[in-house]
Design an enzyme around this catalytic site. Structure first.
Site, PDB file in Angstrom:
ATOM      1  N   LEU A  39       0.221 -11.825   1.811  1.00  0.00           N
ATOM      2  CA  LEU A  39      -1.135 -11.482   1.358  1.00  0.00           C
ATOM      3  C   LEU A  39      -1.576 -10.106   1.856  1.00  0.00           C
ATOM      4  CD1 LEU A  39      -2.924 -14.967   1.736  1.00  0.00           C
ATOM      5  CD2 LEU A  39      -1.776 -14.022  -0.274  1.00  0.00           C
ATOM      6  N   ALA A  86       8.369 -10.026  -3.840  1.00  0.00           N
ATOM      7  CA  ALA A  86       7.496  -9.397  -2.834  1.00  0.00           C
ATOM      8  C   ALA A  86       7.911  -7.955  -2.617  1.00  0.00           C
ATOM      9  CB  ALA A  86       7.584 -10.159  -1.514  1.00  0.00           C
ATOM     10  N   THR A 134      12.901  -2.760 -10.850  1.00  0.00           N
ATOM     11  CA  THR A 134      12.141  -1.904 -11.764  1.00  0.00           C
ATOM     12  C   THR A 134      13.045  -0.890 -12.474  1.00  0.00           C
ATOM     13  OG1 THR A 134      10.581  -0.060 -11.740  1.00  0.00           O
ATOM     14  CG2 THR A 134      11.634  -0.530  -9.676  1.00  0.00           C
ATOM     15  N   ASP A 135      12.593  -0.412 -13.632  1.00  0.00           N
ATOM     16  CA  ASP A 135      13.354   0.640 -14.333  1.00  0.00           C
ATOM     17  C   ASP A 135      13.258   1.978 -13.597  1.00  0.00           C
ATOM     18  OD1 ASP A 135      10.682   1.246 -14.896  1.00  0.00           O
ATOM     19  OD2 ASP A 135      10.975   1.502 -17.048  1.00  0.00           O
ATOM     20  N   GLU A 136      12.314   2.072 -12.621  1.00  0.00           N
ATOM     21  CA  GLU A 136      12.103   3.363 -11.955  1.00  0.00           C
ATOM     22  C   GLU A 136      13.315   3.786 -11.120  1.00  0.00           C
ATOM     23  OE1 GLU A 136       8.139   4.023 -10.480  1.00  0.00           O
ATOM     24  OE2 GLU A 136       7.300   2.556 -11.861  1.00  0.00           O
ATOM     25  N   TYR A 159       8.818   4.869  -3.559  1.00  0.00           N
ATOM     26  CA  TYR A 159       8.832   3.505  -4.111  1.00  0.00           C
ATOM     27  C   TYR A 159      10.163   3.225  -4.806  1.00  0.00           C
ATOM     28  CZ  TYR A 159       8.125  -0.163  -7.627  1.00  0.00           C
ATOM     29  OH  TYR A 159       8.280  -1.269  -8.432  1.00  0.00           O
ATOM     30  N   SER A 160      10.539   4.101  -5.761  1.00  0.00           N
ATOM     31  CA  SER A 160      11.758   3.801  -6.524  1.00  0.00           C
ATOM     32  C   SER A 160      12.998   3.906  -5.645  1.00  0.00           C
ATOM     33  CB  SER A 160      11.867   4.681  -7.769  1.00  0.00           C
ATOM     34  OG  SER A 160      11.756   6.037  -7.452  1.00  0.00           O
ATOM     35  N   LYS A 163      13.239   0.588  -3.893  1.00  0.00           N
ATOM     36  CA  LYS A 163      13.697  -0.474  -4.807  1.00  0.00           C
ATOM     37  C   LYS A 163      15.190  -0.289  -5.116  1.00  0.00           C
ATOM     38  CE  LYS A 163      11.654  -3.385  -6.553  1.00  0.00           C
ATOM     39  NZ  LYS A 163      11.310  -4.774  -6.130  1.00  0.00           N
ATOM     40  N   ASN A 188       7.186  -0.877 -17.159  1.00  0.00           N
ATOM     41  CA  ASN A 188       5.792  -1.075 -16.693  1.00  0.00           C
ATOM     42  C   ASN A 188       5.168  -2.320 -17.320  1.00  0.00           C
ATOM     43  OD1 ASN A 188       6.340   1.844 -16.253  1.00  0.00           O
ATOM     44  ND2 ASN A 188       4.226   1.847 -15.549  1.00  0.00           N
ATOM     45  N   ARG A 223       5.374   6.098 -20.591  1.00  0.00           N
ATOM     46  CA  ARG A 223       5.776   4.829 -19.977  1.00  0.00           C
ATOM     47  C   ARG A 223       6.023   3.813 -21.086  1.00  0.00           C
ATOM     48  NH1 ARG A 223       6.472   7.907 -16.542  1.00  0.00           N
ATOM     49  NH2 ARG A 223       5.744   7.903 -14.381  1.00  0.00           N
ATOM     50  N   ASP A 289      -1.454  16.786 -10.853  1.00  0.00           N
ATOM     51  CA  ASP A 289      -0.368  15.863 -11.187  1.00  0.00           C
ATOM     52  C   ASP A 289       0.131  15.142  -9.936  1.00  0.00           C
ATOM     53  OD1 ASP A 289       1.355  14.561 -12.849  1.00  0.00           O
ATOM     54  OD2 ASP A 289       2.455  16.352 -13.486  1.00  0.00           O
TER      55      ASP A 289
HETATM   56  P1  NAD Z   1       1.994  -6.520  -6.551  1.00  0.00           P
HETATM   57  O1  NAD Z   1       1.818  -5.330  -5.660  1.00  0.00           O
HETATM   58  O2  NAD Z   1       0.915  -6.918  -7.466  1.00  0.00           O
HETATM   59  O3  NAD Z   1       2.328  -7.802  -5.649  1.00  0.00           O
HETATM   60  C1  NAD Z   1       3.219  -7.754  -4.570  1.00  0.00           C
HETATM   61  C2  NAD Z   1       3.054  -9.041  -3.780  1.00  0.00           C
HETATM   62  O4  NAD Z   1       3.992  -9.008  -2.685  1.00  0.00           O
HETATM   63  C3  NAD Z   1       1.661  -9.224  -3.181  1.00  0.00           C
HETATM   64  O5  NAD Z   1       1.216 -10.551  -3.386  1.00  0.00           O
HETATM   65  C4  NAD Z   1       1.870  -8.939  -1.702  1.00  0.00           C
HETATM   66  O6  NAD Z   1       0.973  -9.648  -0.857  1.00  0.00           O
HETATM   67  C5  NAD Z   1       3.312  -9.406  -1.500  1.00  0.00           C
HETATM   68  N1  NAD Z   1       3.950  -8.754  -0.362  1.00  0.00           N
HETATM   69  C6  NAD Z   1       3.968  -7.420  -0.080  1.00  0.00           C
HETATM   70  N2  NAD Z   1       4.612  -7.213   1.087  1.00  0.00           N
HETATM   71  C7  NAD Z   1       5.033  -8.422   1.540  1.00  0.00           C
HETATM   72  C8  NAD Z   1       5.769  -8.859   2.671  1.00  0.00           C
HETATM   73  N3  NAD Z   1       6.189  -7.983   3.606  1.00  0.00           N
HETATM   74  N4  NAD Z   1       6.015 -10.184   2.814  1.00  0.00           N
HETATM   75  C9  NAD Z   1       5.592 -11.069   1.885  1.00  0.00           C
HETATM   76  N5  NAD Z   1       4.866 -10.723   0.809  1.00  0.00           N
HETATM   77  C10 NAD Z   1       4.609  -9.409   0.626  1.00  0.00           C
HETATM   78  O7  NAD Z   1       3.360  -6.231  -7.320  1.00  0.00           O
HETATM   79  P2  NAD Z   1       3.783  -6.596  -8.816  1.00  0.00           P
HETATM   80  O8  NAD Z   1       3.321  -5.522  -9.706  1.00  0.00           O
HETATM   81  O9  NAD Z   1       3.442  -8.002  -9.089  1.00  0.00           O
HETATM   82  O10 NAD Z   1       5.376  -6.449  -8.688  1.00  0.00           O
HETATM   83  C11 NAD Z   1       6.175  -7.545  -8.290  1.00  0.00           C
HETATM   84  C12 NAD Z   1       7.625  -7.119  -8.281  1.00  0.00           C
HETATM   85  O11 NAD Z   1       8.019  -6.667  -9.574  1.00  0.00           O
HETATM   86  C13 NAD Z   1       7.920  -5.954  -7.332  1.00  0.00           C
HETATM   87  O12 NAD Z   1       9.167  -6.197  -6.715  1.00  0.00           O
HETATM   88  C14 NAD Z   1       7.993  -4.741  -8.244  1.00  0.00           C
HETATM   89  O13 NAD Z   1       8.851  -3.771  -7.714  1.00  0.00           O
HETATM   90  C15 NAD Z   1       8.553  -5.362  -9.509  1.00  0.00           C
HETATM   91  N6  NAD Z   1       8.175  -4.678 -10.769  1.00  0.00           N
HETATM   92  C16 NAD Z   1       6.860  -4.398 -11.032  1.00  0.00           C
HETATM   93  C17 NAD Z   1       6.532  -3.796 -12.251  1.00  0.00           C
HETATM   94  C18 NAD Z   1       5.102  -3.507 -12.615  1.00  0.00           C
HETATM   95  O14 NAD Z   1       4.842  -2.860 -13.640  1.00  0.00           O
HETATM   96  N7  NAD Z   1       4.117  -3.968 -11.873  1.00  0.00           N
HETATM   97  C19 NAD Z   1       7.540  -3.457 -13.165  1.00  0.00           C
HETATM   98  C20 NAD Z   1       8.869  -3.762 -12.841  1.00  0.00           C
HETATM   99  C21 NAD Z   1       9.169  -4.377 -11.646  1.00  0.00           C
HETATM  100  P1  TYD Z   2       1.133   3.482 -12.743  1.00  0.00           P
HETATM  101  O1  TYD Z   2       0.328   2.401 -13.376  1.00  0.00           O
HETATM  102  O2  TYD Z   2       0.839   3.887 -11.327  1.00  0.00           O
HETATM  103  O3  TYD Z   2       2.667   3.059 -12.916  1.00  0.00           O
HETATM  104  P2  TYD Z   2       4.029   3.890 -12.563  1.00  0.00           P
HETATM  105  O4  TYD Z   2       3.686   5.136 -11.869  1.00  0.00           O
HETATM  106  O5  TYD Z   2       4.765   2.953 -11.688  1.00  0.00           O
HETATM  107  O6  TYD Z   2       4.679   4.126 -13.893  1.00  0.00           O
HETATM  108  O7  TYD Z   2       1.008   4.792 -13.635  1.00  0.00           O
HETATM  109  C1  TYD Z   2       1.348   4.791 -15.019  1.00  0.00           C
HETATM  110  C2  TYD Z   2       1.248   6.221 -15.522  1.00  0.00           C
HETATM  111  O8  TYD Z   2      -0.126   6.625 -15.465  1.00  0.00           O
HETATM  112  C3  TYD Z   2       2.024   7.210 -14.686  1.00  0.00           C
HETATM  113  O9  TYD Z   2       2.585   8.204 -15.527  1.00  0.00           O
HETATM  114  C4  TYD Z   2       0.961   7.833 -13.786  1.00  0.00           C
HETATM  115  C5  TYD Z   2      -0.286   7.792 -14.645  1.00  0.00           C
HETATM  116  N1  TYD Z   2      -1.567   7.635 -13.894  1.00  0.00           N
HETATM  117  C6  TYD Z   2      -2.626   8.528 -14.101  1.00  0.00           C
HETATM  118  O10 TYD Z   2      -2.531   9.459 -14.931  1.00  0.00           O
HETATM  119  N2  TYD Z   2      -3.765   8.346 -13.373  1.00  0.00           N
HETATM  120  C7  TYD Z   2      -3.909   7.346 -12.457  1.00  0.00           C
HETATM  121  O11 TYD Z   2      -4.976   7.265 -11.806  1.00  0.00           O
HETATM  122  C8  TYD Z   2      -2.823   6.427 -12.280  1.00  0.00           C
HETATM  123  C9  TYD Z   2      -2.927   5.313 -11.278  1.00  0.00           C
HETATM  124  C10 TYD Z   2      -1.674   6.611 -13.017  1.00  0.00           C
END
Ligand code: NAD
Ligand code: TYD
Length: 352
Positions: A39, A86, A134-136, A159-160, A163, A188, A223, A289
């Site tokens: 959490l 997580a 993730t695709d990143e 981040y990427s 991952k 995304n 994206r 940017d």
């Molecule tokens: P999110 O940030 O909404 O949720 C992450 C969750 O992990 C939270 O509930 C947080 O409390 C928990 N967490 C963080 N650190 C922790 C720890 N040390 N121990 C236990 N729990 C922990 O993330 P999301 O967007 O739901 O992404 C979930 C997964 O999917 C991630 O691995 C992310 O890399 C991957 N992913 C996300 C997207 C996207 O667009 N959001 C796309 C592709 C892959």
């Molecule tokens: P985001 O939702 O952070 O996803 P990711 O960076 O993992 O793809 O951002 C999506 C796109 O939007 C990315 O190109 C960055 C851009 N962006 C903005 O232009 N302004 C913002 O405030 C945020 C959060 C993202």
């Protein structure tokens, strides 16, 4: 009836995790779902209110980096499958604080792998470690082409990079110890319960509140957007039918330039708020940017379609409409999580 399973889902209180937990708890009554989440700011048990009393659901507050506690959970709940979500997940935060990304995403994944290996010992029958990525990790595309499962890793943000490193550890455990693993790399996501630091919920929230919409650079980055329910349906399919040791890309062939997506969002939010079309375009504010901003992501999800028959269920405009309506009907949820620590993050980040 499906085989009984004790499934550890990590990060189940977050955005994608909560959708996955809900799907599995409701769809598979004979699976025990153990949701392990520490959490952080991004984890919110409110996201799971509707299923928290179900018999096949247990929540455990635990840091995935706390290996002794993680090992005990494997033992106590006889875990036979892991779906690991997580993570620290926001690129902008990773630019400010790369260490916490290495800690959670790399060391946390390693601690789960090690706990699974020790608990399963060498008996991997009906066991699975499913890593959600993730695709990143593939880096950034130019105008042409797609990421396939064969694309070389080339991460740019902390981040990427974290991952990518966690994906390598998962493959290393498969190759070295014979751990049954599968990895998916998704584009995304958008939908309900997404923390409003990511583009779509942040901008919906700002349009509602007449606040500036901070567009990075010229808004020309691209994206590839997928509805979160489609992502968790893909995880379900891969969990049950994916081949061990394989990687599957997940995406909806749905590329949008940020500025076009933002204008669509403005149209949809204005429509639902009864504002004159285009009213909120004045909120668009071009800002500096993002450092190392990846230009374009685009997933080729042909393998998943051809081998496992998965396809996205929704057209983007429908998904956006549904998503906007959800946030407009859940302003309490938005207000609860955007108070306190979030306000400070927002002020430090944007200075707007
Ligand atoms: P999110 O940030 O909404 O949720 C992450 C969750 O992990 C939270 O509930 C947080 O409390 C928990 N967490 C963080 N650190 C922790 C720890 N040390 N121990 C236990 N729990 C922990 O993330 P999301 O967007 O739901 O992404 C979930 C997964 O999917 C991630 O691995 C992310 O890399 C991957 N992913 C996300 C997207 C996207 O667009 N959001 C796309 C592709 C892959
Ligand atoms: P985001 O939702 O952070 O996803 P990711 O960076 O993992 O793809 O951002 C999506 C796109 O939007 C990315 O190109 C960055 C851009 N962006 C903005 O232009 N302004 C913002 O405030 C945020 C959060 C993202």
């Amino acid at each position: 009836m499906t085989l009984k399973k004790n499934i550890l889902i990590t990060g189940g209180a977050g955005f994608i995790g909560s959708h996955l937990v809900r799907l599995f708890v409701n769809k598979y009554p004979n699976y025990q779902i153990i949701n392990m989440d520490v959490l952080t700011y991004a984890g919110n048990l409110e996201n799971l209110k509707d299923i928290e009393d179900k018999e096949n659901y247990t929540f455990i507050k635990c840091d995935i980096c706390d290996i002794e506690k993680v090992k005990k959970v494997f033992l106590d709940y006889k875990i036979d499958s892991v779906i690991h979500l997580a993570a620290e997940s926001h690129v902008d935060r990773s630019i400010e604080d790369p260490f916490s990304f290495a800690q959670t995403n790399v060391m946390g994944t390693l601690s789960l792998l090690q706990a699974a290996k020790e608990y399963w010992d060498t008996d991997f029958t009906n066991k699975l470690f499913y890593h959600v990525s993730t695709d990143e990790v593939y880096g950034s595309l130019g105008q042409e082409g797609f990421f396939t499962e064969e694309t070389a890793y080339d991460p740019h943000s902390p981040y990427s990079a974290s991952k990518a490193s966690s994906d390598h550890f998962v493959r290393a455990f498969a190759d070295t110890y014979g751990m049954p693993t599968v990895i998916s790399n998704c584009s995304n996501n958008y939908g309900s319960y997404q923390f409003p630091e990511k583009l779509i919920p942040l901008f919906i929230n700002n349009i509602i509140n007449n606040k500036p919409l901070p567009v990075y650079g010229k808004g020309e980055n691209v994206r590839d957007w997928l509805f979160v329910n489609d992502h968790v349906r893909a995880i379900d399919v891969i969990f049950h039918d994916g081949k061990l040791g394989e990687t599957y890309n997940i995406g909806g062939f749905n590329e949008w330039k940020n500025i076009d997506l933002i204008k669509l969002l403005i149209r949809v939010v204005d429509k639902h708020l009864g504002r004159v079309r285009g009213t909120s375009e004045k909120l668009i504010t071009f800002v500096a940017d993002r450092a190392g901003h990846d230009v374009r992501y685009a997933i080729d999800a042909t393998k998943l379609k051809d081998e496992l028959g998965w396809e996205p269920s929704l057209q983007f405009e429908e998904g956006i409409d549904e998503t906007v309506k959800w946030y407009l009907n859940h302003t309490d949820w938005l207000q609860n999580i955007t108070s306190g620590a979030y306000t400070k993050y927002y002020e430090d980040m944007y200075n707007l």
